[in-house]
Motif scaffolding. Structure first.
Motif, mmCIF file in Angstrom:
data_model
loop_
_atom_site.group_PDB
_atom_site.id
_atom_site.type_symbol
_atom_site.label_atom_id
_atom_site.label_comp_id
_atom_site.label_asym_id
_atom_site.label_seq_id
_atom_site.Cartn_x
_atom_site.Cartn_y
_atom_site.Cartn_z
ATOM 1 N N ALA A 54 78.885 15.657 23.673
ATOM 2 C CA ALA A 54 80.281 16.065 23.483
ATOM 3 C C ALA A 54 80.654 16.021 22.003
ATOM 4 O O ALA A 54 81.343 16.919 21.503
ATOM 5 C CB ALA A 54 81.207 15.157 24.289
ATOM 6 N N ILE A 85 92.255 7.652 28.820
ATOM 7 C CA ILE A 85 90.854 8.041 28.977
ATOM 8 C C ILE A 85 90.098 6.783 29.369
ATOM 9 O O ILE A 85 90.018 5.829 28.605
ATOM 10 C CB ILE A 85 90.281 8.645 27.677
ATOM 11 C CG1 ILE A 85 91.023 9.925 27.323
ATOM 12 C CG2 ILE A 85 88.790 8.911 27.831
ATOM 13 C CD1 ILE A 85 90.571 10.571 26.038
ATOM 14 N N ARG A 87 86.841 6.820 30.738
ATOM 15 C CA ARG A 87 85.399 7.037 30.851
ATOM 16 C C ARG A 87 84.932 7.848 29.652
ATOM 17 O O ARG A 87 85.738 8.407 28.917
ATOM 18 C CB ARG A 87 85.059 7.776 32.142
ATOM 19 C CG ARG A 87 85.643 9.183 32.199
ATOM 20 C CD ARG A 87 85.279 9.893 33.497
ATOM 21 N NE ARG A 87 85.929 11.178 33.595
ATOM 22 C CZ ARG A 87 85.487 12.305 33.033
ATOM 23 N NH1 ARG A 87 84.382 12.293 32.323
ATOM 24 N NH2 ARG A 87 86.132 13.431 33.176
ATOM 25 N N LEU A 89 83.631 10.996 27.893
ATOM 26 C CA LEU A 89 83.747 12.425 28.161
ATOM 27 C C LEU A 89 82.432 13.110 27.818
ATOM 28 O O LEU A 89 81.798 12.799 26.815
ATOM 29 C CB LEU A 89 84.884 13.028 27.338
ATOM 30 C CG LEU A 89 86.282 12.471 27.616
ATOM 31 C CD1 LEU A 89 87.296 13.109 26.683
ATOM 32 C CD2 LEU A 89 86.674 12.682 29.059
ATOM 33 N N SER A 90 82.054 14.054 28.655
ATOM 34 C CA SER A 90 80.790 14.767 28.464
ATOM 35 C C SER A 90 81.040 16.088 27.741
ATOM 36 O O SER A 90 82.178 16.486 27.498
ATOM 37 C CB SER A 90 80.144 15.043 29.821
ATOM 38 O OG SER A 90 80.943 15.970 30.542
ATOM 39 N N ARG A 92 80.606 18.938 29.035
ATOM 40 C CA ARG A 92 81.322 19.798 29.995
ATOM 41 C C ARG A 92 82.834 19.563 29.902
ATOM 42 O O ARG A 92 83.618 20.507 29.961
ATOM 43 C CB ARG A 92 80.815 19.499 31.414
ATOM 44 C CG ARG A 92 81.423 20.360 32.479
ATOM 45 C CD ARG A 92 80.798 21.744 32.467
ATOM 46 N NE ARG A 92 81.841 22.723 32.215
ATOM 47 C CZ ARG A 92 81.645 23.942 31.785
ATOM 48 N NH1 ARG A 92 80.447 24.369 31.513
ATOM 49 N NH2 ARG A 92 82.632 24.767 31.595
ATOM 50 N N ASP A 93 83.236 18.305 29.758
ATOM 51 C CA ASP A 93 84.661 17.991 29.615
ATOM 52 C C ASP A 93 85.237 18.647 28.351
ATOM 53 O O ASP A 93 86.338 19.195 28.376
ATOM 54 C CB ASP A 93 84.889 16.480 29.551
ATOM 55 C CG ASP A 93 84.500 15.773 30.837
ATOM 56 O OD1 ASP A 93 84.719 16.351 31.924
ATOM 57 O OD2 ASP A 93 83.965 14.656 30.747
ATOM 58 N N ASP A 96 85.636 22.322 28.890
ATOM 59 C CA ASP A 96 86.833 22.585 29.705
ATOM 60 C C ASP A 96 88.106 22.477 28.864
ATOM 61 O O ASP A 96 89.003 23.317 28.971
ATOM 62 C CB ASP A 96 86.903 21.620 30.885
ATOM 63 C CG ASP A 96 85.812 21.873 31.915
ATOM 64 O OD1 ASP A 96 85.225 22.983 31.911
ATOM 65 O OD2 ASP A 96 85.544 20.954 32.715
ATOM 66 N N ILE A 97 88.181 21.450 28.040
ATOM 67 C CA ILE A 97 89.360 21.265 27.181
ATOM 68 C C ILE A 97 89.497 22.441 26.223
ATOM 69 O O ILE A 97 90.587 22.997 26.049
ATOM 70 C CB ILE A 97 89.262 19.931 26.408
ATOM 71 C CG1 ILE A 97 89.396 18.759 27.370
ATOM 72 C CG2 ILE A 97 90.324 19.861 25.311
ATOM 73 C CD1 ILE A 97 89.053 17.415 26.753
#
Length: 115
Positions: A54, A85, A87, A89-90, A92-93, A96-97
């Motif tokens: 990320a 937050i 966890r 964030l990957s 993929r997160d 998406d953002i």
């Protein structure tokens, strides 16, 4: 006497000028230290909430759109400081953002007109 007074005045002016320059340099150094401390604090927070992929994605975005990367970082840091937050964030997160932030942008429409 006039020459001595003139020399003394010039010396005072030079001394004052050197003191001002030294103070300005010291202020610049302090500001740079503060900026560096802020950068380190931001990076520490991002390391805590983003996994390596990320962070890499965000750095790649920074190369193309530094304003967008700063915006995402600021939002993530703000959310993390508010405890929203919980966890890591990957990538993929982050994707998406980024897609949510850029989906409202319209691409310019180019029309070719023939004569």
């Amino acid at each position: 006497m006039d020459d001595d007074e003139e020399l003394e005045r010039i010396r005072r002016q030079q001394l004052e000028s050197m003191q001002r320059q030294a103070m300005q340099e010291q202020m610049r150094e302090e500001q740079e230290k503060q900026r560096e401390a802020e950068r380190a604090r931001r990076q520490q927070i991002l390391r805590q909430i983003l996994d390596p992929s990320a962070r890499e994605r965000l750095n790649n975005v920074r190369l193309v759109r530094p304003d967008l990367a700063d915006n995402v970082e600021n939002q993530l840091i703000q959310l993390a400081s508010m405890g929203r937050i919980n966890r890591m964030l990957s990538e993929r997160d982050i994707i998406d953002i980024l897609s949510k932030l850029t989906e409202n942008k319209r691409e310019p429409k180019i029309e070719r007109r023939s004569k």
